[in-house]
Design an enzyme around this catalytic site. Sequence first.
Site, PDB file in Angstrom:
ATOM      1  N   ASN A  10       0.860  -1.180   0.000  1.00  0.00           N
ATOM      2  CA  ASN A  10       0.000   0.000   0.000  1.00  0.00           C
ATOM      3  C   ASN A  10       0.899   1.233   0.000  1.00  0.00           C
ATOM      4  O   ASN A  10       1.533   1.536   1.002  1.00  0.00           O
ATOM      5  CB  ASN A  10      -0.903  -0.033   1.244  1.00  0.00           C
ATOM      6  CG  ASN A  10      -1.728   1.229   1.379  1.00  0.00           C
ATOM      7  OD1 ASN A  10      -1.896   1.970   0.407  1.00  0.00           O
ATOM      8  ND2 ASN A  10      -2.247   1.478   2.564  1.00  0.00           N
ATOM      9  N   LYS A  12       0.071   4.353  -0.243  1.00  0.00           N
ATOM     10  CA  LYS A  12      -0.505   5.566   0.375  1.00  0.00           C
ATOM     11  C   LYS A  12      -0.219   6.785  -0.522  1.00  0.00           C
ATOM     12  O   LYS A  12      -0.221   6.650  -1.738  1.00  0.00           O
ATOM     13  CB  LYS A  12       0.051   5.739   1.798  1.00  0.00           C
ATOM     14  CG  LYS A  12      -0.039   4.438   2.595  1.00  0.00           C
ATOM     15  CD  LYS A  12       0.248   4.576   4.054  1.00  0.00           C
ATOM     16  CE  LYS A  12       0.143   3.205   4.706  1.00  0.00           C
ATOM     17  NZ  LYS A  12       0.246   3.237   6.148  1.00  0.00           N
ATOM     18  N   HIS A  96      -9.331   1.376   4.803  1.00  0.00           N
ATOM     19  CA  HIS A  96      -8.030   1.454   5.467  1.00  0.00           C
ATOM     20  C   HIS A  96      -8.166   2.381   6.677  1.00  0.00           C
ATOM     21  O   HIS A  96      -8.912   3.367   6.629  1.00  0.00           O
ATOM     22  CB  HIS A  96      -6.975   1.982   4.492  1.00  0.00           C
ATOM     23  CG  HIS A  96      -5.599   1.926   5.080  1.00  0.00           C
ATOM     24  ND1 HIS A  96      -5.145   2.884   5.948  1.00  0.00           N
ATOM     25  CD2 HIS A  96      -4.607   0.998   4.967  1.00  0.00           C
ATOM     26  CE1 HIS A  96      -3.905   2.549   6.336  1.00  0.00           C
ATOM     27  NE2 HIS A  96      -3.564   1.413   5.755  1.00  0.00           N
ATOM     28  N   GLU A  98      -6.481   4.699   7.820  1.00  0.00           N
ATOM     29  CA  GLU A  98      -6.259   6.137   7.577  1.00  0.00           C
ATOM     30  C   GLU A  98      -7.493   6.775   6.940  1.00  0.00           C
ATOM     31  O   GLU A  98      -7.798   7.948   7.183  1.00  0.00           O
ATOM     32  CB  GLU A  98      -5.009   6.326   6.703  1.00  0.00           C
ATOM     33  CG  GLU A  98      -3.742   6.044   7.515  1.00  0.00           C
ATOM     34  CD  GLU A  98      -2.600   5.424   6.736  1.00  0.00           C
ATOM     35  OE1 GLU A  98      -2.583   5.529   5.494  1.00  0.00           O
ATOM     36  OE2 GLU A  98      -1.714   4.818   7.368  1.00  0.00           O
ATOM     37  N   GLU A 166      -5.467  -5.102  10.389  1.00  0.00           N
ATOM     38  CA  GLU A 166      -4.398  -4.142  10.663  1.00  0.00           C
ATOM     39  C   GLU A 166      -4.704  -3.377  11.937  1.00  0.00           C
ATOM     40  O   GLU A 166      -5.484  -2.408  11.916  1.00  0.00           O
ATOM     41  CB  GLU A 166      -4.283  -3.135   9.515  1.00  0.00           C
ATOM     42  CG  GLU A 166      -3.969  -3.742   8.178  1.00  0.00           C
ATOM     43  CD  GLU A 166      -3.368  -2.704   7.226  1.00  0.00           C
ATOM     44  OE1 GLU A 166      -2.230  -2.907   6.808  1.00  0.00           O
ATOM     45  OE2 GLU A 166      -4.026  -1.695   6.959  1.00  0.00           O
ATOM     46  N   GLY A 172       2.511   1.942  10.693  1.00  0.00           N
ATOM     47  CA  GLY A 172       3.485   3.026  10.566  1.00  0.00           C
ATOM     48  C   GLY A 172       4.195   3.378  11.865  1.00  0.00           C
ATOM     49  O   GLY A 172       4.857   4.402  11.960  1.00  0.00           O
ATOM     50  N   SER A 211       3.354  -2.424  10.220  1.00  0.00           N
ATOM     51  CA  SER A 211       4.797  -2.530  10.459  1.00  0.00           C
ATOM     52  C   SER A 211       5.378  -3.884  10.063  1.00  0.00           C
ATOM     53  O   SER A 211       6.271  -4.403  10.741  1.00  0.00           O
ATOM     54  CB  SER A 211       5.118  -2.189  11.917  1.00  0.00           C
ATOM     55  OG  SER A 211       4.772  -0.837  12.182  1.00  0.00           O
TER      56      SER A 211
HETATM   57  P1  PGA Z   1       2.989   0.047   7.456  1.00  0.00           P
HETATM   58  O1  PGA Z   1       1.531   0.310   6.845  1.00  0.00           O
HETATM   59  O2  PGA Z   1       3.473  -1.252   6.876  1.00  0.00           O
HETATM   60  O3  PGA Z   1       3.807   1.210   7.006  1.00  0.00           O
HETATM   61  O4  PGA Z   1       2.826  -0.041   8.942  1.00  0.00           O
HETATM   62  C1  PGA Z   1       0.623  -0.732   6.693  1.00  0.00           C
HETATM   63  C2  PGA Z   1      -0.660  -0.247   6.068  1.00  0.00           C
HETATM   64  O5  PGA Z   1      -1.064   0.882   6.336  1.00  0.00           O
HETATM   65  O6  PGA Z   1      -1.300  -0.969   5.292  1.00  0.00           O
END
Ligand code: PGA
Length: 248
Positions: A10, A12, A96, A98, A166, A172, A211
Amino acid sequence: MLRKKLLVGNWKMNKTMAETTAFGHASFELLRQAKEKHIDIGVTPPYLSLQTLLNINPKLIIGAQNVHHLPKGAYTGEVSIPMLKELGVSWSLVGHSERRTYFNETDESCNLKVLALLEAGMTPLYCVGETLTEFEKGVTKKVIKKQIDVGLKGVKDVKEVVIAYEPVWSIGTGKNASKEIAEDICGYIRGLLEKKYGADAHLVRILYGGSVKPNNIKEYMDMPNIDGALVGGASLSVESYAELIENM
Ligand code: PGA
């Protein structure tokens, strides 16, 4: 093996079209590597780079990061399913964290998107996960149950859906969930699906995300209910993406 392993990057709000082009050219080698290991691989770039990547390497799974549930209308800034289909995009992330946190998406709005994508013959990659507060209160399963019940309400053919667990506190932050926590929740999700859909639940791919890095992906892959990973930061460079595949 009942379910083929899956790795989705992803991106983003990262990568210009020029950067996407560079990744696209390098992705043939990634695909070769993934094929050898029987893994499906894909990425979800920003809308502007979808066409760029599809032109270079349409064999990757290429998904959008979001979609509007209606086919057209007065919704400034939104992108519809027919627009994506016209490009040849066949997947989209839905819900997601976010999107849920910064853009007010709810289980109900995610449900509309999941249903619209399925109706169009596309694959929704539906994301669920609890916040840190919810985790600390011990209500993770309650939260997940609602996200699954409401988000997938009315879905008939559940095998067409991919799910990503997640935990919001792990995205992140460098604080990945332990493999035991991830397996516990992914198994719980599969159990919920089994109650509703019977044996088809065993055909649904459930990913862990948050992560995930080349040095920890393997531990998740060893878990019976985890079929792959949704990866943010570590999916951006070709080198790191290649290491993820290698270690899956
Ligand atoms: P990350 O993000 O691997 O940077 O923690 C995962 C995601 O948002 O799908």
